[in-house]
Design an enzyme around this catalytic site. Sequence first.
Site, PDB file in Angstrom:
ATOM      1  N   THR A 107       3.460  11.522   9.368  1.00  0.00           N
ATOM      2  CA  THR A 107       3.000  11.336   7.924  1.00  0.00           C
ATOM      3  C   THR A 107       4.083  12.381   6.928  1.00  0.00           C
ATOM      4  O   THR A 107       4.365  11.893   5.897  1.00  0.00           O
ATOM      5  CB  THR A 107       1.645  12.202   7.669  1.00  0.00           C
ATOM      6  OG1 THR A 107       0.638  11.418   8.588  1.00  0.00           O
ATOM      7  CG2 THR A 107       1.266  12.294   6.284  1.00  0.00           C
TER       8      THR A 107
ATOM      9  N   GLU B 272      -3.750  10.473  10.816  1.00  0.00           N
ATOM     10  CA  GLU B 272      -2.957  11.037   9.880  1.00  0.00           C
ATOM     11  C   GLU B 272      -2.424  12.587  10.390  1.00  0.00           C
ATOM     12  O   GLU B 272      -3.192  13.372  11.041  1.00  0.00           O
ATOM     13  CB  GLU B 272      -3.701  11.488   8.430  1.00  0.00           C
ATOM     14  CG  GLU B 272      -2.805  11.610   7.551  1.00  0.00           C
ATOM     15  CD  GLU B 272      -3.717  12.127   6.154  1.00  0.00           C
ATOM     16  OE1 GLU B 272      -3.111  12.323   5.057  1.00  0.00           O
ATOM     17  OE2 GLU B 272      -4.806  12.307   6.335  1.00  0.00           O
TER      18      GLU B 272
ATOM     19  N   ARG C  92       0.681  -1.131   0.042  1.00  0.00           N
ATOM     20  CA  ARG C  92      -0.008  -0.112  -0.078  1.00  0.00           C
ATOM     21  C   ARG C  92       0.910   1.092  -0.127  1.00  0.00           C
ATOM     22  O   ARG C  92       0.931   2.049  -1.031  1.00  0.00           O
ATOM     23  CB  ARG C  92      -0.719  -0.028   1.116  1.00  0.00           C
ATOM     24  CG  ARG C  92      -2.148   0.907   1.145  1.00  0.00           C
ATOM     25  CD  ARG C  92      -1.992   2.325   1.515  1.00  0.00           C
ATOM     26  NE  ARG C  92      -1.419   2.593   3.013  1.00  0.00           N
ATOM     27  CZ  ARG C  92      -1.034   3.590   3.260  1.00  0.00           C
ATOM     28  NH1 ARG C  92      -0.888   4.708   2.617  1.00  0.00           N
ATOM     29  NH2 ARG C  92      -0.670   3.630   4.576  1.00  0.00           N
TER      30      ARG C  92
ATOM     31  N   HIS D  88       7.949   8.024   8.439  1.00  0.00           N
ATOM     32  CA  HIS D  88       8.446   8.312   7.076  1.00  0.00           C
ATOM     33  C   HIS D  88       9.965   8.906   7.226  1.00  0.00           C
ATOM     34  O   HIS D  88      10.392   9.223   8.353  1.00  0.00           O
ATOM     35  CB  HIS D  88       7.589   9.062   6.255  1.00  0.00           C
ATOM     36  CG  HIS D  88       6.264   8.463   5.831  1.00  0.00           C
ATOM     37  ND1 HIS D  88       6.082   8.344   4.398  1.00  0.00           N
ATOM     38  CD2 HIS D  88       5.056   8.310   6.236  1.00  0.00           C
ATOM     39  CE1 HIS D  88       5.247   7.784   4.221  1.00  0.00           C
ATOM     40  NE2 HIS D  88       4.577   7.584   5.340  1.00  0.00           N
TER      41      HIS D  88
ATOM     42  N   TYR E  54      -5.864   5.271  11.442  1.00  0.00           N
ATOM     43  CA  TYR E  54      -4.944   5.983  11.389  1.00  0.00           C
ATOM     44  C   TYR E  54      -5.217   7.380  11.604  1.00  0.00           C
ATOM     45  O   TYR E  54      -6.293   8.003  11.207  1.00  0.00           O
ATOM     46  CB  TYR E  54      -4.565   6.228   9.823  1.00  0.00           C
ATOM     47  CG  TYR E  54      -3.481   4.961   9.204  1.00  0.00           C
ATOM     48  CD1 TYR E  54      -2.283   5.245   9.518  1.00  0.00           C
ATOM     49  CD2 TYR E  54      -3.992   4.063   8.320  1.00  0.00           C
ATOM     50  CE1 TYR E  54      -1.518   4.006   9.035  1.00  0.00           C
ATOM     51  CE2 TYR E  54      -2.932   3.297   7.978  1.00  0.00           C
ATOM     52  CZ  TYR E  54      -1.834   3.210   8.249  1.00  0.00           C
ATOM     53  OH  TYR E  54      -1.096   2.253   7.766  1.00  0.00           O
TER      54      TYR E  54
ATOM     55  N   HIS F 281       4.013   4.727  12.582  1.00  0.00           N
ATOM     56  CA  HIS F 281       4.185   4.622  11.209  1.00  0.00           C
ATOM     57  C   HIS F 281       5.234   5.669  10.870  1.00  0.00           C
ATOM     58  O   HIS F 281       4.790   6.917  10.757  1.00  0.00           O
ATOM     59  CB  HIS F 281       2.702   4.832  10.499  1.00  0.00           C
ATOM     60  CG  HIS F 281       2.757   4.788   9.047  1.00  0.00           C
ATOM     61  ND1 HIS F 281       2.220   3.570   8.281  1.00  0.00           N
ATOM     62  CD2 HIS F 281       3.163   5.754   8.178  1.00  0.00           C
ATOM     63  CE1 HIS F 281       2.615   4.016   7.053  1.00  0.00           C
ATOM     64  NE2 HIS F 281       3.007   5.285   6.812  1.00  0.00           N
TER      65      HIS F 281
END
Length: 514
Positions: free
Chosen positions: A179, A146, A16, A209, A144, A207
């Site tokens: 994010t 975000e 994804r 990045h 999530y 999560h």
Amino acid sequence: MKYKQPQIEIMDTTLRDGEQTSGVSFVPHEKLMIARLLLEELKVDRVEVASARVSDGEFDAVKMICDWAARRNLLPKVEVLGFVDGHMSVDWIHATGCRVINLLCKGSLKHCTCQLRKTSEEHIEDIIAVVNYANEQDMEVNIYLEDWSNGMKDSPEYVFQMMDALLHTNIKRYMLPDTLGVLNPLQVIEYMRKMVKRYPHAHFDFHPHNDYDLAVSNVLAAVLSGAKGLHTTINGLGERAGNAPLSSVQAILKDHFNAITNIDEGRLNEVSRVVESYSGIAIPANKPIVGENVFTQVAGVHADGDNKSNLYCNDLLPERFGRKREYALGKNSGKANIRKNLEDLGLTLDEDSMRKVTERIIELGDKKELVTQEDLPYIVSDVLKHGIMNEKVKLKTYIVNLAYGLKPMATLKIEINGQEFEESSSGDGQYDAFVRALRKIYKVTLGRRFPMLTNYAVSIPPGGRTDAFVQTVITWSFDNTVFRTRGLDADQTEAAIKATMKMLNIIEDEYKTE
């Protein structure tokens, strides 16, 4: 008090978030293959395989994965990203057969008010409506938040308002994304500890990045602060600078935190190579764990140290990841490097011979030519002139013709164990004609097997100029073994022929007892 090892859940989002890498698009059968490798081979806990409502092709891919997963009792491990859009995402995901929705909500006040143009109360009401509807369809819901990272920076009261309202639902996991990749490890520790302290019974995933090259560091800070789940991708694929690579996360979790995961480390390299092939994104040679060069010692002093109680080894033993340590041959090579390679080939040399071979390899290295272990027996033979490498297959002569409007032709004469054979053939190219003629000798005249050519790569060695040697690397498959040979020459066809003759000498031992 006995230290309790943390049990960390790994959710891989290669299919994804990883597919949001610029230029990457997996077709349905590739998605199924990667999902199978992730769940059955690597043993990740969960996989996020798509975003809802993207395309008909995406729908087919998710349905294919879910059908496969359901037959193997793995369906609860398959997840799809959905949106706060009434019934639309839930219905789309439910129709594929998937039963877990990762609902994308706004984790910062700025995103809520500027993008949705709604109040926090209105957004919460919309979220709860989707969650309730998903529950009615017997679907599990993860959330999530975000832009959570900026939410904690600029509007923590908004984040807490969201959490306070959603705790009364059946949401299973709260997934906290950085994010835009803006956090550093100290901020992750601060914000994650606030979340865990305020909501001790909630399951939090982190999560990351990698915009500041801090994704792996931030993952570890999250674990240190009480996160129970982590999101990764194979090879760090993902939007912009990508996500945290599973291979690095796994190694550091185990070695630096003594954490427990279900990951099978021995399959990491294999899966990384499959994803590299399907994605078209090459793995950098120096990428930790899975890079081509990361288990290669270049300096001779390192090889010498490895001979003396493994002085230059750490806990990242290549065998953990289905690999082996190699010792580079070049201008920095010492006798220890060369001796390591010779040992792998079953060859031994006296000190004077070692000195001569070392000098020759350094000379080649100064020219920037690539010297490999496969080349070593030939260098030894060339330098010492007493047949350490007994060349059983020799190319006596050959000619290749190329004429406009006609297929290329090749005629060759080779000697195999003292016996000469001659053959001609046409082909789609000069090298193809040469190989076809060889194949006639082996398969028709001698009745032997002939290796299958599985890959053919041509390049100019590093530092090369327009008059540099051409390097041809050919990958062969023979008796369930895959190996590579290399040839160097100013002419591409000649380089390929040299690589092919190396191959024939390598396999000649297979025929000793025939």
